[in-house]
Motif scaffolding. Structure first.
Motif, mmCIF file in Angstrom:
data_model
loop_
_atom_site.group_PDB
_atom_site.id
_atom_site.type_symbol
_atom_site.label_atom_id
_atom_site.label_comp_id
_atom_site.label_asym_id
_atom_site.label_seq_id
_atom_site.Cartn_x
_atom_site.Cartn_y
_atom_site.Cartn_z
ATOM 1 N N GLU A 146 0.863 -1.185 0.000
ATOM 2 C CA GLU A 146 0.000 0.000 0.000
ATOM 3 C C GLU A 146 0.897 1.231 0.000
ATOM 4 O O GLU A 146 1.777 1.369 0.844
ATOM 5 C CB GLU A 146 -0.888 0.008 1.245
ATOM 6 N N LEU A 147 0.689 2.104 -0.958
ATOM 7 C CA LEU A 147 1.483 3.321 -1.059
ATOM 8 C C LEU A 147 0.593 4.513 -0.766
ATOM 9 O O LEU A 147 -0.451 4.712 -1.392
ATOM 10 C CB LEU A 147 2.060 3.469 -2.467
ATOM 11 N N LYS B 221 -3.602 0.453 -2.731
ATOM 12 C CA LYS B 221 -3.195 -0.946 -2.607
ATOM 13 C C LYS B 221 -2.830 -1.523 -3.964
ATOM 14 O O LYS B 221 -3.584 -1.390 -4.928
ATOM 15 C CB LYS B 221 -4.321 -1.760 -1.965
ATOM 16 N N ILE B 222 -1.654 -2.151 -4.025
ATOM 17 C CA ILE B 222 -1.121 -2.658 -5.285
ATOM 18 C C ILE B 222 -0.939 -4.158 -5.165
ATOM 19 O O ILE B 222 -0.246 -4.654 -4.277
ATOM 20 C CB ILE B 222 0.226 -1.972 -5.604
ATOM 21 N N HIS C 67 0.963 -5.423 3.546
ATOM 22 C CA HIS C 67 -0.132 -6.124 4.220
ATOM 23 C C HIS C 67 0.098 -7.612 4.043
ATOM 24 O O HIS C 67 0.052 -8.120 2.915
ATOM 25 C CB HIS C 67 -1.477 -5.779 3.571
ATOM 26 N N GLY C 68 0.349 -8.320 5.121
ATOM 27 C CA GLY C 68 0.572 -9.761 4.997
ATOM 28 C C GLY C 68 -0.248 -10.521 6.012
ATOM 29 O O GLY C 68 -0.972 -9.919 6.813
ATOM 30 N N PRO C 69 -0.125 -11.849 5.990
ATOM 31 C CA PRO C 69 -0.875 -12.671 6.955
ATOM 32 C C PRO C 69 -0.485 -12.321 8.396
ATOM 33 O O PRO C 69 -1.296 -12.427 9.309
ATOM 34 C CB PRO C 69 -0.462 -14.108 6.610
ATOM 35 N N ALA C 70 0.775 -11.866 8.600
ATOM 36 C CA ALA C 70 1.249 -11.536 9.953
ATOM 37 C C ALA C 70 0.887 -10.109 10.341
ATOM 38 O O ALA C 70 1.322 -9.626 11.387
ATOM 39 C CB ALA C 70 2.763 -11.739 10.031
ATOM 40 N N TRP D 20 5.195 -1.025 8.107
ATOM 41 C CA TRP D 20 5.701 0.116 7.336
ATOM 42 C C TRP D 20 7.129 -0.165 6.893
ATOM 43 O O TRP D 20 7.922 -0.709 7.657
ATOM 44 C CB TRP D 20 5.648 1.395 8.175
ATOM 45 N N ILE D 21 7.454 0.250 5.661
ATOM 46 C CA ILE D 21 8.745 -0.067 5.049
ATOM 47 C C ILE D 21 9.574 1.211 4.879
ATOM 48 O O ILE D 21 9.037 2.257 4.519
ATOM 49 C CB ILE D 21 8.528 -0.669 3.637
ATOM 50 N N GLU D 22 10.877 1.097 5.132
ATOM 51 C CA GLU D 22 11.783 2.223 4.860
ATOM 52 C C GLU D 22 12.689 1.856 3.687
ATOM 53 O O GLU D 22 12.802 0.691 3.337
ATOM 54 C CB GLU D 22 12.619 2.527 6.108
#
Lengths: 79, 148, 148, 79
Positions: free
Chosen positions: B47-48, B83-84, B125-128, B132-134
């Motif tokens: 998601e961006l 969401k991609i 977005h995952g099962p866990a 947030w990503i850097e």
């Protein structure tokens, strides 16, 4: 009154994305938000969080015009 | 110069067809398409988030710098937001120049900026759950190549 | 891996649409399109001669080297031969890789080879007659970057 | 008999593109072509002209099989 916008992780910490807050400076605005939510207040002062007023990054607290848009931008991740 | 964010999928071929049409005074066109890898179905939805207006403005500022620095005839940046799905294109950059070196370097420069410094906030977005990503160390090293 | 010579015009957008379709395990696609500049109508018709079979074979050899060197998932080289009108595409290169640096470098490497060393003989047809063309100094310098 | 192919400027010098020539080696073949056309002979020995036999560049004169394809390749210009 300023329109506050939160982005990225800040939005998750606050639980909101956009809110009107009464403030004449960025310092006042942060104080008001911290009084409401200490965790958000700490995050707004976190490393690398920038402030944009009316879509321009501001290094200093220049004061806010009426209806200013104040965005808190955590470190950008790139696309 | 076209700079746009969009929240629906795009076809890079259609964008290149549009960008290259009637471009008879350009010697070289380079495109970059970035795709959300599917990793054999194990990949997570990306998601961006952008700051509408501000994000395009910042990209336009760097695009203008690239246009001057590399003597570009034209350029295009199309970036997905929202969401991609795994396997879908995320970003398309096209550069048009008189000669190939400038077109390559400009596309490379724009992508280094877009991947490491552009005003986006990225979440997986995952099962866990959500994360947030850097930017990676490699992204920082890539963008540092253009300084000084 | 697709390597082809063709004596009719092509649309780079159609080629990118074809190359990118269903490519869900690739993170990065770079394309290069080289166009015969029209120079405001002053440009001359270009004629490219190849040695059918041999030319594709030599390009395939370098393409295979690029595939290994840059860990490519796939690549495509489409090259015009015969008489090419000003403003028309001459060459299309596409590279697919896990990450953008490899895709960029492979396309750059392939273009340096194609523009300076590939088995083509190039003639310009102008009002003053015909003239055979050799690679420029810049082409030689570009291709030397990849040695050693 | 070898099938000789000329490319680029060599074709313009010779005025032909393809011709069958009786020869068992590249040296014999060049001698035969030079006997017919001295300008072409000089051009075939010009700087950077490579010889491909059956679509492979050969540095040495290995001799020609029957119906070999012998191509004279002047310096390549790239595309």
């Amino acid at each position: 009154m300023a329109k506050v916008l939160l982005f990225g992780p800040l939005r998750d910490i606050a639980g909101w994305r956009e809110k009107d807050v009464r403030a004449n400076t960025v310092a006042e605005l942060k104080a008001a938000l911290t009084a409401e939510d200490a965790a958000l207040g700490a995050a707004l002062n976190g490393k690398g969080v920038q402030v944009a007023i009316d879509q321009r990054i501001m290094r200093n607290d220049t004061g806010l015009r009426a209806n200013a848009e104040v965005a808190f931008l955590p470190p950008m991740s790139g696309g | 110069m076209t700079i746009a964010l969009q929240d629906t999928p795009f076809d890079p071929g259609v964008l290149l067809a549009f960008f290259s049409r009637g471009r008879t005074e350009t010697g070289a066109i380079v495109t970059f398409t970035g795709i959300a890898r599917a990793d054999g179905g194990k990949s997570e939805v990306l998601e961006l988030e952008a700051y509408p207006g501000f994000t395009e403005g910042e990209i336009r500022r760097i695009a203008e710098e690239a246009r001057v620095r590399f003597s570009l005839h034209d350029l295009m940046v199309i970036h997905r937001v929202g969401k991609i799905k795994p396997g879908a294109p995320i970003v398309f950059v096209a550069t048009a120049a008189g000669h190939r070196r400038e077109a390559f370097e400009a596309a490379d420069f724009l992508m280094d900026y877009l991947k490491s410094k552009a005003p986006f906030w990225k979440k997986e977005h995952g099962p866990a759950g959500e994360k947030w990503i850097e930017p990676t160390e490699r992204d920082h090293a890539d963008v540092a190549r253009w300084d000084g």
